[in-house]
Scaffold this motif. Structure first.
Motif, PDB file in Angstrom:
ATOM      1  N   HIS A 139       4.618  52.191   5.885  1.00  0.00           N
ATOM      2  CA  HIS A 139       3.259  52.412   6.381  1.00  0.00           C
ATOM      3  C   HIS A 139       2.294  51.373   5.808  1.00  0.00           C
ATOM      4  CE1 HIS A 139      -0.248  54.645   7.788  1.00  0.00           C
ATOM      5  NE2 HIS A 139      -0.775  54.515   6.579  1.00  0.00           N
TER       6      HIS A 139
ATOM      7  N   ARG B 217      14.300  53.430  10.371  1.00  0.00           N
ATOM      8  CA  ARG B 217      14.925  54.107  11.507  1.00  0.00           C
ATOM      9  C   ARG B 217      15.861  55.229  11.075  1.00  0.00           C
ATOM     10  NH1 ARG B 217      15.775  48.526  14.937  1.00  0.00           N
ATOM     11  NH2 ARG B 217      14.065  48.859  16.406  1.00  0.00           N
TER      12      ARG B 217
ATOM     13  N   ASP C  22      13.144  60.201  10.647  1.00  0.00           N
ATOM     14  CA  ASP C  22      12.535  60.659  11.902  1.00  0.00           C
ATOM     15  C   ASP C  22      11.185  61.307  11.606  1.00  0.00           C
ATOM     16  OD1 ASP C  22      14.616  59.839  13.559  1.00  0.00           O
ATOM     17  OD2 ASP C  22      15.773  61.656  13.104  1.00  0.00           O
ATOM     18  N   PRO C  23      10.165  61.056  12.418  1.00  0.00           N
ATOM     19  CA  PRO C  23      10.167  60.031  13.482  1.00  0.00           C
ATOM     20  C   PRO C  23       9.710  58.690  12.904  1.00  0.00           C
ATOM     21  CG  PRO C  23       8.143  61.278  13.585  1.00  0.00           C
ATOM     22  CD  PRO C  23       8.924  61.851  12.411  1.00  0.00           C
TER      23      PRO C  23
ATOM     24  N   GLU D 156       7.658  55.262  14.262  1.00  0.00           N
ATOM     25  CA  GLU D 156       6.919  54.637  15.351  1.00  0.00           C
ATOM     26  C   GLU D 156       6.271  53.348  14.848  1.00  0.00           C
ATOM     27  OE1 GLU D 156       4.093  57.365  16.847  1.00  0.00           O
ATOM     28  OE2 GLU D 156       5.585  58.826  17.566  1.00  0.00           O
ATOM     29  N   TYR D 157       6.267  52.347  15.743  1.00  0.00           N
ATOM     30  CA  TYR D 157       5.626  51.080  15.414  1.00  0.00           C
ATOM     31  C   TYR D 157       4.819  50.641  16.634  1.00  0.00           C
ATOM     32  CZ  TYR D 157       4.965  46.262  13.896  1.00  0.00           C
ATOM     33  OH  TYR D 157       4.417  45.059  13.521  1.00  0.00           O
ATOM     34  N   ASP D 158       3.519  50.465  16.449  1.00  0.00           N
ATOM     35  CA  ASP D 158       2.625  50.241  17.576  1.00  0.00           C
ATOM     36  C   ASP D 158       2.682  48.820  18.138  1.00  0.00           C
ATOM     37  OD1 ASP D 158       1.772  52.849  17.363  1.00  0.00           O
ATOM     38  OD2 ASP D 158       0.141  52.353  15.981  1.00  0.00           O
TER      39      ASP D 158
ATOM     40  N   TRP E  61       4.948  46.630  18.770  1.00  0.00           N
ATOM     41  CA  TRP E  61       6.341  46.280  19.069  1.00  0.00           C
ATOM     42  C   TRP E  61       6.440  44.967  19.851  1.00  0.00           C
ATOM     43  CZ3 TRP E  61      10.781  48.925  17.661  1.00  0.00           C
ATOM     44  CH2 TRP E  61      11.953  48.526  18.273  1.00  0.00           C
TER      45      TRP E  61
END
Length: 445
Positions: free
Chosen positions: A261, A294, A297-298, A300-302, A304
């Motif tokens: 993060h 990875r 869970d979860p 996420e990567y904005d 990408w």
């Protein structure tokens, strides 16, 4: 955590069980005159090894059997003792030669029994060279500290060594007035010594923060401008980033999540750095972070698409202002990084040593392998074969005992070896051509 018994500066043997976080690492991973450099002849002698069965019995027999082997052992022991004594010589050149001799010996042989009895004496010498020596001597001492920990393995003995040297490493690393080459060496050595010998995971996190305080200075500023740094400072930040990534491989899931993060939004901007080694280090660290994140869970990567576009650009870079060797190296690495980010794929590599083989099948394993290989160099295959600690890290099991008759029966003729190498070369070329965009090479030669 096991309590570390204070041994002062004596050379008595330290026993003790492996610290709990070290187990987590394994779960993923003639005449005697003046001092002479450690020669190739010395490096070919199997001595002082807990795994002496790896010696080439045929060559020993040719040199005079057991009597010749015993003489060779005594000769090497004497030379190593002279090296140790010479690390406190008044001459800087003599100290440097002694440190280099010990480094060469530890990189190419298993010397646990000899070193264990003298570990604090060697540690005192390393400490003295780090504090009072100049740049090259400090660099050699820092490397020797890593090799000493690799020889001792993960346990109380290496913890004693590291407890003495860690404050010195950190002082040099964070001292802006210290020799820059010494700071670069300490950045690399502190990372590996922490991996091997640190007995508290909280102290691992603290060391990672020290590395962060350096390589974050290469991040793009809030106003979008890039910091202006000289090449030596950039190399320091690169070494700090690689050591930080190495320690990231043994972090807990919650720590990985926090690090992802904090750093994943900023690391891609390092891909714009003018230094090819920093770009490559940043790319490999991004691939490592994606691999670790990875597993949780979860995830996420904005950003990408922008990241993939940037990685693809580096994987096909044909900028005429960059050196050809740098471009080739960069394209090779970033093709793999792009596949890791887009397809969760890893270009598997097989390492063969003696009768065994090991597969590098993840970025975690690759970062760990590269870190050890940086210090032991050409001796890496031997350590994979005989070093119990390194075999434990890579989950290879106890060292295999292979007798001379078995080794002899496995040898192939020169013609057969030539045919095998030719076939392997052809297969490797075909495999690489699948991932190589030949159009980017037009006009470069």
């Amino acid at each position: 955590m096991p309590a570390v018994t204070s041994a002062g500066k004596n050379d008595d043997d330290g026993g003790g069980r492996r610290p709990s976080h070290a187990l987590n690492k394994a779960a993923w991973w003639g005449q005697h005159g003046a001092v002479q450099p450690f020669s190739d002849e010395d490096a070919s002698i199997e001595t002082l090894s807990r795994c002496s069965s790896f010696s080439d019995a045929m060559s020993v027999a040719e040199e005079g059997g057991e009597a010749g082997e015993e003489t060779a052992q005594e000769d090497l022991q004497y030379k190593l003792k002279v090296f140790i004594d010479s690390t406190v010589d008044k001459s800087a050149k003599t100290r440097q030669g002694a440190l280099d001799g010990l480094k060469a010996a530890m990189a190419t042989r298993i010397l646990y029994e000899f070193i264990s009895d003298r570990r604090m004496t060697i540690t005192d010498s390393i400490e003295r060279c780090l504090k009072k020596g100049k740049g090259p001597e400090q660099c050699a001492a820092a490397s020797l500290a890593c090799l000493l920990c690799i020889q001792l393995g993960s346990g109380v003995e290496s913890e004693e060594v590291f407890k003495t040297l860690k404050p010195i490493f950190k002082n040099i690393l964070l001292d802006g007035a210290a020799n820059i080459q010494a700071r670069q060496a300490c950045a690399t050595s502190l990372g590996l010594c922490t991996l091997v010998a640190e007995d508290d995971i909280l102290d691992v996190y603290a060391t990672m923060e020290s590395f962060e305080s350096l390589f974050m200075r290469s991040y793009v500023k809030e106003d979008g401008s890039r910091p202006s740094l000289n090449p030596q400072t950039t190399l320091l930040h690169t070494n700090a980033l690689l050591s930080w990534a190495l320690l990231l491989t043994i972090c807990t899931g919650s720590q990985v999540k926090a690090v992802t993060h904090k750093h994943l939004p900023k690391l891609p901007r390092l891909l714009e750095n003018d230094d090819v080694n920093m770009r490559i280090a940043a790319g490999e660290t991004i691939a490592l972070l994606f691999e670790l994140a990875r597993d949780m869970d979860p995830f996420e990567y904005d950003d990408w698409e922008p990241l993939c576009d940037k990685l693809n650009s580096l994987a096909t870079d044909c900028n005429k202002h960059r050196a050809k060797t740098d471009k080739r190296k960069q394209r090779s690495v970033f093709r793999d990084v792009l596949k890791a980010v887009e397809e969760r794929d890893f270009q598997t590599e097989t390492i063969r040593f003696s009768t065994e083989r090991m597969t590098i099948d993840s970025w975690v394993r690759k970062r760990t392998y590269d870190a050890f290989r940086e210090f032991v160099g050409s001796g890496m295959n031997y350590h994979l074969q005989a070093n119990e600690f390194i075999r434990d890290v890579f989950q290879l099991g106890p060292p295999m005992l292979v007798d001379a008759a078995t080794l002899k029966s496995m040898k192939i003729s020169r013609f057969e070896r030539h045919l095998y190498n030719a076939a392997a070369f052809k297969a490797r070329t075909k495999a690489r051509n699948k991932f190589r965009d030949k159009r980017v090479d037009v006009g470069e030669f």
